[in-house]
Motif scaffolding. Structure first.
Motif, PDB file in Angstrom:
ATOM      1  N   ALA A 120      46.925  62.495  14.835  1.00 34.50           N
ATOM      2  CA  ALA A 120      46.456  61.617  13.754  1.00 34.50           C
ATOM      3  C   ALA A 120      47.503  60.558  13.395  1.00 34.50           C
ATOM      4  CB  ALA A 120      46.106  62.453  12.526  1.00 34.50           C
ATOM      5  N   GLY A 121      48.614  60.534  14.148  1.00 34.21           N
ATOM      6  CA  GLY A 121      49.597  59.473  13.940  1.00 34.21           C
ATOM      7  C   GLY A 121      50.803  59.847  13.091  1.00 34.21           C
ATOM      8  N   PHE A 122      50.873  61.099  12.666  1.00 29.87           N
ATOM      9  CA  PHE A 122      52.045  61.513  11.890  1.00 29.87           C
ATOM     10  C   PHE A 122      53.178  61.893  12.836  1.00 29.87           C
ATOM     11  CE2 PHE A 122      48.481  62.376   9.062  1.00 29.87           C
ATOM     12  CZ  PHE A 122      48.924  61.792   7.882  1.00 29.87           C
ATOM     13  N   LYS A 123      54.400  61.815  12.332  1.00 29.47           N
ATOM     14  CA  LYS A 123      55.553  62.246  13.109  1.00 29.47           C
ATOM     15  C   LYS A 123      55.914  63.642  12.602  1.00 29.47           C
ATOM     16  CE  LYS A 123      59.308  61.482  15.732  1.00 29.47           C
ATOM     17  NZ  LYS A 123      59.192  61.742  17.150  1.00 29.47           N
ATOM     18  N   VAL A 124      55.759  64.617  13.467  1.00 25.71           N
ATOM     19  CA  VAL A 124      55.934  66.012  13.061  1.00 25.71           C
ATOM     20  C   VAL A 124      57.248  66.570  13.585  1.00 25.71           C
ATOM     21  CG1 VAL A 124      54.970  68.342  13.234  1.00 25.71           C
ATOM     22  CG2 VAL A 124      53.441  66.374  13.025  1.00 25.71           C
ATOM     23  N   TYR A 125      58.030  67.158  12.682  1.00 22.83           N
ATOM     24  CA  TYR A 125      59.263  67.844  13.068  1.00 22.83           C
ATOM     25  C   TYR A 125      59.033  69.344  12.913  1.00 22.83           C
ATOM     26  CZ  TYR A 125      61.193  63.174  12.816  1.00 22.83           C
ATOM     27  OH  TYR A 125      61.428  61.838  13.021  1.00 22.83           O
ATOM     28  N   ASP A 126      58.813  70.001  14.030  1.00 17.24           N
ATOM     29  CA  ASP A 126      58.510  71.433  14.007  1.00 17.24           C
ATOM     30  C   ASP A 126      59.815  72.214  14.095  1.00 17.24           C
ATOM     31  OD1 ASP A 126      57.738  74.042  14.500  1.00 17.24           O
ATOM     32  OD2 ASP A 126      56.076  73.460  15.815  1.00 17.24           O
ATOM     33  N   ILE A 127      60.144  72.944  13.007  1.00 14.99           N
ATOM     34  CA  ILE A 127      61.427  73.663  12.999  1.00 14.99           C
ATOM     35  C   ILE A 127      61.271  75.115  13.483  1.00 14.99           C
ATOM     36  CG2 ILE A 127      62.562  72.225  11.274  1.00 14.99           C
ATOM     37  CD1 ILE A 127      61.855  74.368   9.176  1.00 14.99           C
ATOM     38  N   GLY A 128      60.047  75.502  13.843  1.00 17.44           N
ATOM     39  CA  GLY A 128      59.865  76.827  14.459  1.00 17.44           C
ATOM     40  C   GLY A 128      59.517  77.933  13.477  1.00 17.44           C
ATOM     41  N   ILE A 129      59.749  79.178  13.930  1.00 15.98           N
ATOM     42  CA  ILE A 129      59.335  80.359  13.161  1.00 15.98           C
ATOM     43  C   ILE A 129      60.482  80.907  12.331  1.00 15.98           C
ATOM     44  CG2 ILE A 129      57.546  81.047  14.781  1.00 15.98           C
ATOM     45  CD1 ILE A 129      59.598  82.999  16.026  1.00 15.98           C
ATOM     46  N   ASP A 130      60.137  81.784  11.366  1.00 15.09           N
ATOM     47  CA  ASP A 130      61.110  82.543  10.582  1.00 15.09           C
ATOM     48  C   ASP A 130      62.160  81.619   9.947  1.00 15.09           C
ATOM     49  OD1 ASP A 130      62.468  84.662   9.492  1.00 15.09           O
ATOM     50  OD2 ASP A 130      63.252  85.448  11.376  1.00 15.09           O
ATOM     51  N   GLN A 131      61.695  80.619   9.199  1.00 19.16           N
ATOM     52  CA  GLN A 131      62.598  79.600   8.663  1.00 19.16           C
ATOM     53  C   GLN A 131      62.789  79.735   7.156  1.00 19.16           C
ATOM     54  OE1 GLN A 131      64.314  77.226  10.489  1.00 19.16           O
ATOM     55  NE2 GLN A 131      63.534  78.290  12.298  1.00 19.16           N
ATOM     56  N   LYS A 132      64.028  79.688   6.743  1.00 19.29           N
ATOM     57  CA  LYS A 132      64.370  79.800   5.324  1.00 19.29           C
ATOM     58  C   LYS A 132      64.138  78.462   4.623  1.00 19.29           C
ATOM     59  CE  LYS A 132      68.230  82.931   6.185  1.00 19.29           C
ATOM     60  NZ  LYS A 132      68.282  82.587   7.634  1.00 19.29           N
ATOM     61  N   PRO A 133      64.024  78.489   3.267  1.00 20.50           N
ATOM     62  CA  PRO A 133      63.812  77.243   2.520  1.00 20.50           C
ATOM     63  C   PRO A 133      64.849  76.167   2.865  1.00 20.50           C
ATOM     64  CG  PRO A 133      63.555  79.112   1.061  1.00 20.50           C
ATOM     65  CD  PRO A 133      63.979  79.669   2.387  1.00 20.50           C
ATOM     66  N   GLU A 134      66.122  76.594   2.976  1.00 20.14           N
ATOM     67  CA  GLU A 134      67.161  75.587   3.239  1.00 20.14           C
ATOM     68  C   GLU A 134      66.973  74.887   4.592  1.00 20.14           C
ATOM     69  OE1 GLU A 134      67.393  78.671   2.060  1.00 20.14           O
ATOM     70  OE2 GLU A 134      69.325  79.609   2.552  1.00 20.14           O
ATOM     71  N   ASP A 135      66.349  75.615   5.547  1.00 18.42           N
ATOM     72  CA  ASP A 135      66.099  75.006   6.859  1.00 18.42           C
ATOM     73  C   ASP A 135      65.070  73.877   6.763  1.00 18.42           C
ATOM     74  OD1 ASP A 135      67.785  76.973   7.917  1.00 18.42           O
ATOM     75  OD2 ASP A 135      66.116  78.366   8.166  1.00 18.42           O
ATOM     76  N   PHE A 136      64.036  74.119   5.940  1.00 18.22           N
ATOM     77  CA  PHE A 136      63.008  73.083   5.729  1.00 18.22           C
ATOM     78  C   PHE A 136      63.667  71.837   5.117  1.00 18.22           C
ATOM     79  CE2 PHE A 136      60.140  76.692   6.091  1.00 18.22           C
ATOM     80  CZ  PHE A 136      58.963  76.152   6.594  1.00 18.22           C
TER      81      PHE A 136
END
Lengths: 215, 477
Positions: A120-136
């Motif tokens: 849909a035209g968005f730029k997605v940064y996929d940080i993967g599984i099991d991610q803590k708030p600080e990682d987001f």
């Protein structure tokens, strides 16, 4: 018009990641306008796939492979685009950090959402599984993303979505991001309860939600 | 009982078996939990990081240690169940976080719903046990949910039930409670009273939570279902043979680990493999592919000499409609006629395990009764059953309605539906109720008249003190 744009478009529609990379490298090597390559090649391709998806002709493997090919090709072009080469400029529709919350290792639903947002035209940064708030937050700050999208498949890990929002509040940065959530056991009610900015049941609805939030 | 038919030829079965062995040997399985890695390392399996590469001969040797059948003990011995052989065990759905009501309302499941489904299963003639995690009681805090759930099964029915497998500690709590109910840990080590569900994370992984649970059950000799859910097309290959090979490899890896920890510990070969809906990415369970996976899993369990878990009254429908009925009947029928022994999700499930519905529970209960009757087949054992004398007595042109033979035998041979409507049009049209509406009336009646079987107050007291003590510890952590 350079025939390479048509070739790029076809590579995206076919979901051919290797070819997309090869063609992007050719764009750089032959000093073809990268902005045109993106607009007349990559975006044309992904738009075509998106249209087939909407009309029910394309299925998940078609869309997800197209999104992967797009991402791989665009990664190659990133440097020249950032350097401002080419006529005009290319802008994505918005940046989104996407991940599965802490304690949860399920990622298929998240990957589907990522692919549809990309198409849909968005730029997605996929940080993967099991991610803590600080990682987001770290990733969002690094790339300048305004949406944090947190996925959870288990009733036992849903609370990590709440923890993410609590973390933002504690850090006094809640108003800098829109937080959207999804995943099997989640609901609109749960989203409202934890103070998320949005919830979507399906990947298609997630796209509409992001359009609304960034619109 | 009817003979069970095989869905795979011997050649197909062998090809898939060999493919699974190759997956175990060349690709391996990842176990995140260090104690599990230690166990497998000690047994001489090749370990790299958290990935274990299994020797096929070792897997065969370990799987052969698992019993072909075992008895699961209930607090009322009349409800003891043999898992394996010719038996089939039905129970309510497992793990759904939502309730879908008759009028289409969706809401979070609560502890009250939990108690209600345990009671409905307790009251049912066709549910052999009350299951486990019959809904996710979202109004009870996570830390103590497993205690409250086990308590509900203990006080609301005297049938067998399932315990928590959410990590070593919670699993241990459930086992302790079962021990208190049955008179001590020594008693249940001899006579298993609890069974849990251990799931792999497809493809080819087991997580900490599940492995902790597995170890707690294996150490105390309690039974466990070791199951894999391959979503063909997303978490597994889109070919049926490929997905089945993957599932089989995962389940065998889990059974092998359980047998390493405690040789002979009762395990059930579990499958919930189905397909991915390629337009949404959702799991889809009310379909012929799921029925095929289920039947093939039963055959594989027979091949390895262990009981099988699979199937159920499964549907993708969001309400009790024709789709819910025809999908559930297809899957439960295939499940039951091809040799599955332990059927989680027999009753109540809507929308690929996402929701429980009271009305759907009653529909599935009816389907269960119909299938259990079907499984009894024909009785040709006695002259009375062959009915030559009564056919002679009535002779050509007569009728059988006024024969003693009829009056006695129709009750023994005919299944009497409790939900289906067999009236004339005029009879039905007085109220014109559809199945959904009749089911709603029915479950309310069943609940209103259900009296839970009494529990020894001394035992009850012990279990309540245990819960109180543990709840304090867990909530103050």
């Amino acid at each position: 018009m350079n025939t390479i744009f048509e070739e790029i478009k076809d590579a995206i529609v076919d979901g051919d990641e290797d070819l997309a990379v090869e063609l992007a490298e050719k764009v750089i090597a032959e000093k073809i306008d990268p902005v045109q390559a993106v607009q007349l090649g990559f975006i044309k391709g992904i738009e075509e796939v998106g249209a087939s998806w909407t009309s029910g002709e394309a299925f998940l493997p078609d869309v997800m492979m197209a999104a992967d090919a797009m991402k791989a090709g665009m990664d190659v072009l990133e440097e020249v685009l950032a350097a401002g080469e080419g006529e005009g400029s290319y802008e994505d529709k918005g940046k989104i950090v996407l991940g599965t919350v802490a304690g949860d290792i399920h990622d298929i639903g998240k990957n589907i959402v990522g692919a549809l947002l990309t198409s849909a035209g968005f730029k997605v940064y996929d940080i993967g599984i099991d991610q803590k708030p600080e990682d987001f937050v770290k990733k969002a700050d690094e790339v300048g993303a305004k949406i944090l999208a947190a996925s959870s498949l288990l009733t036992t890990t849903m609370k990590s979505q709440k923890v993410l929002i609590e973390y933002l509040v504690e850090q006094n940065i809640r108003d800098q991001y829109k937080v959207i959530i999804g995943g099997g056991p989640t609901s609109a009610k749960w989203g409202a309860e934890i103070g998320a900015d949005g919830w979507a049941e399906t990947a298609d609805e997630a796209v509409l939600l992001c359009k609304k939030l960034l619109g | 009982m009817l003979p069970k038919f095989d869905i795979l030829t011997d050649e197909q079965l062998n090809k898939i078996h060999e493919n699974s062995m190759r997956i175990l040997k060349e690709i391996g399985v990842e176990f995140s939990y260090d104690p599990a890695i230690e166990v497998l390392k000690k047994q001489g399996q090749r370990v790299e990081g958290h990935r274990v590469y299994f020797d096929p001969d070792f897997v065969k040797e370990m799987v052969a240690k698992a019993p072909a059948q075992f008895t699961l003990h209930a607090r009322n011995p009349e409800h003891n169940l043999v898992c394996g052989g010719e038996n089939i065990i039905y129970m309510p759905g497992y793990g759904a976080p939502f309730i879908y009501e008759a009028d289409g309302v969706k809401r979070d499941a609560t502890m009250e719903d939990y108690d209600n489904f345990v009671k409905l299963a307790g009251a049912s003639k066709y549910m052999h046990m009350t299951g486990g995690t019959v809904v996710e009681p979202t109004d009870v805090r996570d830390e103590i949910r497993h205690l409250e759930m086990a308590y509900s099964h203990i006080v609301n029915s005297d049938k067998c039930f399932m315990g928590s497998s959410s990590g070593y500690e919670y699993a241990k709590d459930s086992i302790e409670m079962a021990a208190l109910l049955h008179g001590g840990m020594d008693v249940i080590k001899e006579k298993p009273a609890l069974i849990c569900l251990i799931n792999s994370v497809t493809p080819l992984k087991y997580d900490d939570r599940m492995l902790g649970g597995l170890m707690a059950y294996a150490e105390t000799g309690q039974a466990m279902v070791i199951a894999s859910l391959v979503m063909s097309g997303s978490t597994g290959p889109a070919t049926m043979a490929g997905a089945l090979s993957l599932q089989n490899a995962e389940v065998l890896a889990g059974i092998t680990l359980a047998q390493c920890i405690n040789p002979g510990t009762p395990v059930v070969y579990g499958s919930t493999s189905a397909v991915t809906d390629m337009s949404t990415g959702s799991l889809s369970i009310g379909n012929p592919e799921n029925a095929l996976f289920t039947s093939a899993s039963a055959q594989f369990a027979r091949f390895y000499g262990v009981p099988c878990r699979g199937g159920g009254g499964l549907t993708d429908s969001k309400t009790v409609d024709a789709q819910a009925g025809y999908e559930s009947m297809m899957v439960l029928f295939a499940t039951s006629t091809t040799g599955v022994h332990f059927v989680m999700h027999t009753a109540g499930i809507l929308q690929y395990y996402m929701a429980m519905s009271y009305e759907k529970f009653m529909v599935d209960d009816e389907i269960s009764g119909m299938i259990l009757r079907y499984l009894k087949g024909f009785d040709c054992e006695s002259d009375e059953k062959m009915a030559f004398d009564v056919i002679e007595k009535v002779g050509p042109g007569g009728h059988f309605l006024t024969q003693k033979h009829t009056r006695k035998n129709f009750k023994l041979e005919f299944y009497r539906p409790e939900l289906s409507d067999r009236q004339s049009f005029d009879g039905w049209s007085k109220e014109s109720l559809d199945t959904n509406q009749r089911a709603k009336i029915k479950w309310q009646e069943v609940l209103a008249s259900y009296v839970p079987p009494a529990l020894d107050p001394v035992v009850k007291e012990k279990i309540e003190s245990f819960i109180e003590k543990r709840a304090k510890e867990l909530l103050n952590k």
